[in-house]
Design an enzyme around this catalytic site. Structure first.
Site, PDB file in Angstrom:
ATOM      1  N   LYS A  57      -6.545 123.314 127.988  1.00  0.00           N
ATOM      2  CA  LYS A  57      -7.508 124.345 128.530  1.00  0.00           C
ATOM      3  C   LYS A  57      -7.634 124.441 129.899  1.00  0.00           C
ATOM      4  O   LYS A  57      -7.739 125.446 130.780  1.00  0.00           O
ATOM      5  CB  LYS A  57      -8.683 124.590 127.684  1.00  0.00           C
ATOM      6  CG  LYS A  57      -8.738 125.364 126.574  1.00  0.00           C
ATOM      7  CD  LYS A  57      -7.956 124.802 125.520  1.00  0.00           C
ATOM      8  CE  LYS A  57      -6.761 125.230 124.929  1.00  0.00           C
ATOM      9  NZ  LYS A  57      -6.078 124.799 123.971  1.00  0.00           N
ATOM     10  N   GLY A 185       9.515 126.540 119.085  1.00  0.00           N
ATOM     11  CA  GLY A 185       8.212 126.640 118.012  1.00  0.00           C
ATOM     12  C   GLY A 185       7.328 127.564 118.788  1.00  0.00           C
ATOM     13  O   GLY A 185       6.790 127.261 120.112  1.00  0.00           O
ATOM     14  N   VAL A 188       0.617 127.852 117.914  1.00  0.00           N
ATOM     15  CA  VAL A 188      -0.360 127.980 118.895  1.00  0.00           C
ATOM     16  C   VAL A 188       0.009 127.278 120.220  1.00  0.00           C
ATOM     17  O   VAL A 188      -0.322 127.712 121.378  1.00  0.00           O
ATOM     18  CB  VAL A 188      -1.789 127.564 118.378  1.00  0.00           C
ATOM     19  CG1 VAL A 188      -2.595 127.400 119.419  1.00  0.00           C
ATOM     20  CG2 VAL A 188      -1.999 128.255 117.095  1.00  0.00           C
ATOM     21  N   GLY A 276       5.046 121.613 115.525  1.00  0.00           N
ATOM     22  CA  GLY A 276       3.887 121.052 114.687  1.00  0.00           C
ATOM     23  C   GLY A 276       3.632 119.560 114.742  1.00  0.00           C
ATOM     24  O   GLY A 276       4.200 119.203 115.523  1.00  0.00           O
ATOM     25  N   ASP A 317      -7.289 115.497 111.348  1.00  0.00           N
ATOM     26  CA  ASP A 317      -6.028 115.853 111.273  1.00  0.00           C
ATOM     27  C   ASP A 317      -5.261 115.166 110.163  1.00  0.00           C
ATOM     28  O   ASP A 317      -4.302 115.332 109.774  1.00  0.00           O
ATOM     29  CB  ASP A 317      -5.247 115.830 112.663  1.00  0.00           C
ATOM     30  CG  ASP A 317      -5.495 116.928 113.611  1.00  0.00           C
ATOM     31  OD1 ASP A 317      -6.299 117.633 113.279  1.00  0.00           O
ATOM     32  OD2 ASP A 317      -4.696 117.164 114.520  1.00  0.00           O
ATOM     33  N   HIS A 449     -26.087 145.143 126.846  1.00  0.00           N
ATOM     34  CA  HIS A 449     -25.035 146.106 127.447  1.00  0.00           C
ATOM     35  C   HIS A 449     -25.241 145.866 128.893  1.00  0.00           C
ATOM     36  O   HIS A 449     -26.098 145.665 129.322  1.00  0.00           O
ATOM     37  CB  HIS A 449     -25.456 147.522 127.175  1.00  0.00           C
ATOM     38  CG  HIS A 449     -24.856 148.620 127.908  1.00  0.00           C
ATOM     39  ND1 HIS A 449     -23.393 148.986 127.417  1.00  0.00           N
ATOM     40  CD2 HIS A 449     -25.057 149.462 128.925  1.00  0.00           C
ATOM     41  CE1 HIS A 449     -22.888 150.040 128.434  1.00  0.00           C
ATOM     42  NE2 HIS A 449     -23.968 150.072 129.109  1.00  0.00           N
TER      43      HIS A 449
HETATM   44  P1  FAD Z   1      -6.733 112.810 117.081  1.00  0.00           P
HETATM   45  O1  FAD Z   1      -7.635 113.589 118.042  1.00  0.00           O
HETATM   46  O2  FAD Z   1      -5.489 112.804 117.048  1.00  0.00           O
HETATM   47  O3  FAD Z   1      -7.453 111.395 117.292  1.00  0.00           O
HETATM   48  C1  FAD Z   1      -7.046 110.199 116.398  1.00  0.00           C
HETATM   49  C2  FAD Z   1      -7.331 109.024 117.356  1.00  0.00           C
HETATM   50  O4  FAD Z   1      -7.207 107.809 116.362  1.00  0.00           O
HETATM   51  C3  FAD Z   1      -6.216 108.760 118.478  1.00  0.00           C
HETATM   52  O5  FAD Z   1      -7.151 108.444 119.457  1.00  0.00           O
HETATM   53  C4  FAD Z   1      -5.312 107.459 118.050  1.00  0.00           C
HETATM   54  O6  FAD Z   1      -5.288 106.541 119.037  1.00  0.00           O
HETATM   55  C5  FAD Z   1      -6.575 106.840 117.044  1.00  0.00           C
HETATM   56  N1  FAD Z   1      -5.948 105.715 116.068  1.00  0.00           N
HETATM   57  C6  FAD Z   1      -4.687 106.131 115.223  1.00  0.00           C
HETATM   58  N2  FAD Z   1      -4.268 105.182 114.458  1.00  0.00           N
HETATM   59  C7  FAD Z   1      -5.249 104.139 114.774  1.00  0.00           C
HETATM   60  C8  FAD Z   1      -5.445 102.929 114.493  1.00  0.00           C
HETATM   61  N3  FAD Z   1      -4.747 102.469 113.549  1.00  0.00           N
HETATM   62  N4  FAD Z   1      -6.526 102.142 115.131  1.00  0.00           N
HETATM   63  C9  FAD Z   1      -7.241 102.366 116.151  1.00  0.00           C
HETATM   64  N5  FAD Z   1      -7.011 103.628 116.542  1.00  0.00           N
HETATM   65  C10 FAD Z   1      -6.194 104.635 115.817  1.00  0.00           C
HETATM   66  N6  FAD Z   1      -7.741 122.112 118.365  1.00  0.00           N
HETATM   67  C11 FAD Z   1      -8.549 122.926 118.618  1.00  0.00           C
HETATM   68  O7  FAD Z   1      -9.534 123.056 118.007  1.00  0.00           O
HETATM   69  N7  FAD Z   1      -8.759 123.658 119.763  1.00  0.00           N
HETATM   70  C12 FAD Z   1      -7.764 123.736 120.732  1.00  0.00           C
HETATM   71  O8  FAD Z   1      -7.800 124.454 121.742  1.00  0.00           O
HETATM   72  C13 FAD Z   1      -6.668 122.822 120.564  1.00  0.00           C
HETATM   73  N8  FAD Z   1      -5.564 122.731 121.590  1.00  0.00           N
HETATM   74  C14 FAD Z   1      -4.532 121.785 121.302  1.00  0.00           C
HETATM   75  C15 FAD Z   1      -3.704 121.692 122.422  1.00  0.00           C
HETATM   76  C16 FAD Z   1      -2.793 120.605 122.176  1.00  0.00           C
HETATM   77  C17 FAD Z   1      -1.635 120.645 123.296  1.00  0.00           C
HETATM   78  C18 FAD Z   1      -2.683 119.988 121.095  1.00  0.00           C
HETATM   79  C19 FAD Z   1      -1.427 118.713 120.943  1.00  0.00           C
HETATM   80  C20 FAD Z   1      -3.749 120.124 119.977  1.00  0.00           C
HETATM   81  C21 FAD Z   1      -4.637 120.989 120.218  1.00  0.00           C
HETATM   82  N9  FAD Z   1      -5.487 121.007 119.128  1.00  0.00           N
HETATM   83  C22 FAD Z   1      -6.872 122.034 119.382  1.00  0.00           C
HETATM   84  C23 FAD Z   1      -5.668 119.973 118.047  1.00  0.00           C
HETATM   85  C24 FAD Z   1      -6.737 118.913 118.264  1.00  0.00           C
HETATM   86  O9  FAD Z   1      -6.198 118.243 119.437  1.00  0.00           O
HETATM   87  C25 FAD Z   1      -6.692 118.325 116.907  1.00  0.00           C
HETATM   88  O10 FAD Z   1      -6.907 119.017 115.753  1.00  0.00           O
HETATM   89  C26 FAD Z   1      -7.672 116.978 117.225  1.00  0.00           C
HETATM   90  O11 FAD Z   1      -7.529 116.203 118.383  1.00  0.00           O
HETATM   91  C27 FAD Z   1      -7.843 116.067 115.767  1.00  0.00           C
HETATM   92  O12 FAD Z   1      -8.679 115.258 115.942  1.00  0.00           O
HETATM   93  P2  FAD Z   1      -8.726 113.851 115.074  1.00  0.00           P
HETATM   94  O13 FAD Z   1      -9.974 113.120 115.425  1.00  0.00           O
HETATM   95  O14 FAD Z   1      -8.715 114.032 113.717  1.00  0.00           O
HETATM   96  O15 FAD Z   1      -7.539 113.067 115.362  1.00  0.00           O
END
Ligand code: FAD
Length: 470
Positions: A57, A185, A188, A276, A317, A449
């Site tokens: 962003k 791809g 988004v 993806g 995720d 407005h």
């Molecule tokens: P993540 O953010 O992936 O975090 C998981 C964390 O777990 C990581 O820090 C990783 O290091 C840690 N981890 C993994 N395994 C271990 C382990 N065994 N021990 C310790 N730590 C570990 N979503 C939106 O809603 N709006 C947006 O505008 C948007 N833009 C995006 C743009 C891009 C370029 C990308 C790639 C994604 C975007 N997304 C957006 C998607 C969004 O980033 C994800 O949906 C979100 O980050 C998921 O959050 P999470 O906490 O599930 O996982």
């Protein structure tokens, strides 16, 4: 051995929010995170803050300003000469926002007394309580929340070096503007990153395997977006079958065939692979405790994010549902509240989707094609931004709002927006769906407005064929 009520594994938006909410509720909480920045220092925030939502962003905003000053200010009677791109400063600004946000989470952890365990967390054993190894230390938890997120899907046999062939990480940090940028791809992430580099000067060509553009969006929005983006010069080819991808000193060559069977080649200086993301359970030790994954690698959970193992939850995720930061955050709050004995809740029907292109695309609820497939009778109200004074004064008249309401009850079933600041406007529609509002409710609410939000009201009025300004 340290013992906690809750250990969260992963500090992306799902995990760090879950940890803060659990601590707010009086549970002793730790959060394990292994992410390191390029200097080797541990960082919180996950994909979203480090290489996802926030840096993308930041670059979208900067590149849009560049585009505005070069192409759109003229209409306002402002001529700018000698406009130059300073990519280094643009990237540094992005990095400083990331730094501010990620260190902000460290501050929130201190404030809420969440222990930050630095390193990789692995489930070792369990039963009534769970043992988690974090590098050389082992801690014990009554409850575990897995929030290990996702990682980019790569093409089989195509190595990503994040210099020439990149995923999101490399594509947010190009050290120069590629003359010819290929993207595989048109989802988004592909569209957002393509928009950034196109505005900064790249010739962008996007290849998409699906025959339909933005298949998850309402068809009318996808059609409008296609027409606006391709008119603005984004070159998108649908229905392609990829062949060989080869890299040489001159860049990357992608061989592919199109729907009519003819073969083509795309040559580019840099390639972004954005096909993806896949759930991330690497190193988690799922097999040590019998944690079940589904056939696509997601951790299996019920509607409250409970796994089949007592006291183990999974959110964000790494579980089913849209890969969106705010979906993960809400799951984090829900699970922390359930662990604390409260009635945690999430409404999966009221999760907004946003594509931060120009114009933006945002929606919540059902699309028209979903309602048709489900045999639901509905009425439609649609209103364009072109009739709105604020949109015209902003020089952003493109797009429309579409409201879908139940034909019998008038309850709002879906709202679809393509237009400037759609990401902000969609919140009203989310509230409407969450509160079970009718289109009549939106139509009777006083809207400021002149504001873009008046288009939401007019679209709601249009459901009953009584739009006032068009
Ligand atoms: P993540 O953010 O992936 O975090 C998981 C964390 O777990 C990581 O820090 C990783 O290091 C840690 N981890 C993994 N395994 C271990 C382990 N065994 N021990 C310790 N730590 C570990 N979503 C939106 O809603 N709006 C947006 O505008 C948007 N833009 C995006 C743009 C891009 C370029 C990308 C790639 C994604 C975007 N997304 C957006 C998607 C969004 O980033 C994800 O949906 C979100 O980050 C998921 O959050 P999470 O906490 O599930 O996982």
């Amino acid at each position: 051995m340290k013992t906690f009520d809750v250990v969260v594994i992963g500090a992306g938006p799902a995990g760090y929010i879950a940890a803060i909410r659990a601590a707010q509720l009086g549970l002793s909480t730790a959060c394990v995170e292994k992410w390191k920045d390029p200097s080797g220092a541990y960082r919180l925030g996950g994909t979203c803050l480090n290489v996802g939502c926030i840096p993308s962003k930041a670059l979208l905003e900067s590149s849009e300003n560049y585009e505005r000053v070069r192409h759109h200010f003229k209409a306002h009677g402002i001529t700018a000469t000698g406009v130059k791109l300073d990519l280094r400063t643009m990237l540094q600004r992005k990095e400083s926002i990331v730094e501010k946000m990620t260190s902000g989470i460290a501050g929130l952890f201190r404030k809420n007394k969440v222990a930050w365990l630095q390193g990789e967390g692995m489930l070792v054993s369990g039963g009534t309580t769970w043992k988690i190894q974090v590098d050389s230390e082992t801690v014990e938890a009554k409850n575990v929340i897995i929030a290990t997120g996702s990682k980019p899907r790569h093409l089989p046999g195509v190595a990503v070096d994040n210099k020439v062939i990149c995923d999101n990480e490399g594509a947010l940090a190009f050290d120069s503007v590629p003359e010819r940028l290929g993207i595989i791809g048109a989802g988004v992430i592909g569209l957002e990153l393509g928009s950034v580099w196109k505005r900064l000067g790249s010739k962008v060509q996007i290849l998409e395997a699906l025959p339909t553009f933005l298949a998850a969006a309402d068809e009318s929005i996808a059609r409008e977006a296609w027409s606006i983006f391709t008119r603005a010069g984004l070159d998108i080819e649908l229905g392609v079958t990829l062949g060989e991808v080869s890299q040489s000193m001159k860049g990357v060559k992608i061989h592919y065939t199109v729907a009519d069977g003819s073969s083509k080649t795309l040559e580019c200086d840099r390639l972004i692979v954005s096909i993806g993301r896949v759930p991330n359970t690497d190193g988690l030790g799922a097999e040590n405790v019998g944690l079940k994954l589904d056939s696509r690698g997601f951790i299996e959970v019920d509607k409250n994010c409970r796994t089949a193992l007592p006291g183990i939850y999974a959110i964000g995720d790494v579980v089913r549902g849209p890969m969106l930061a705010h979906k993960g955050e809400d799951e984090g709050v829900m699970v922390a509240e359930i662990i604390a004995g409260q009635h945690g809740h999430i409404n999966y029907d009221a999760i907004p989707w946003v594509v931060y292109t120009a114009p933006e695309i945002a929606w919540v609820g059902k699309t028209e094609q979903q309602l048709k497939a489900e045999g639901v009778a509905y009425r439609t109200g649609r209103f364009p931004f072109a009739y709105n004074g604020r949109a015209l004064s902003r020089e952003e008249p493109e797009g429309f709002v579409k409201v879908l309401a139940d034909a019998a009850t008038d309850r709002v079933l879906g709202v679809h927006i393509i237009g400037s600041i759609a990401s902000e406007l969609v919140s009203e529609a989310v509230s409407a769906i969450e509160f079970g509002a009718s289109s009549e409710d939106i139509a009777r609410i006083c809207h400021a407005h002149p504001s873009m939000s008046e288009v939401m009201r007019e679209a709601a009025l249009a459901v009953d064929k009584r739009a006032l300004n068009g």
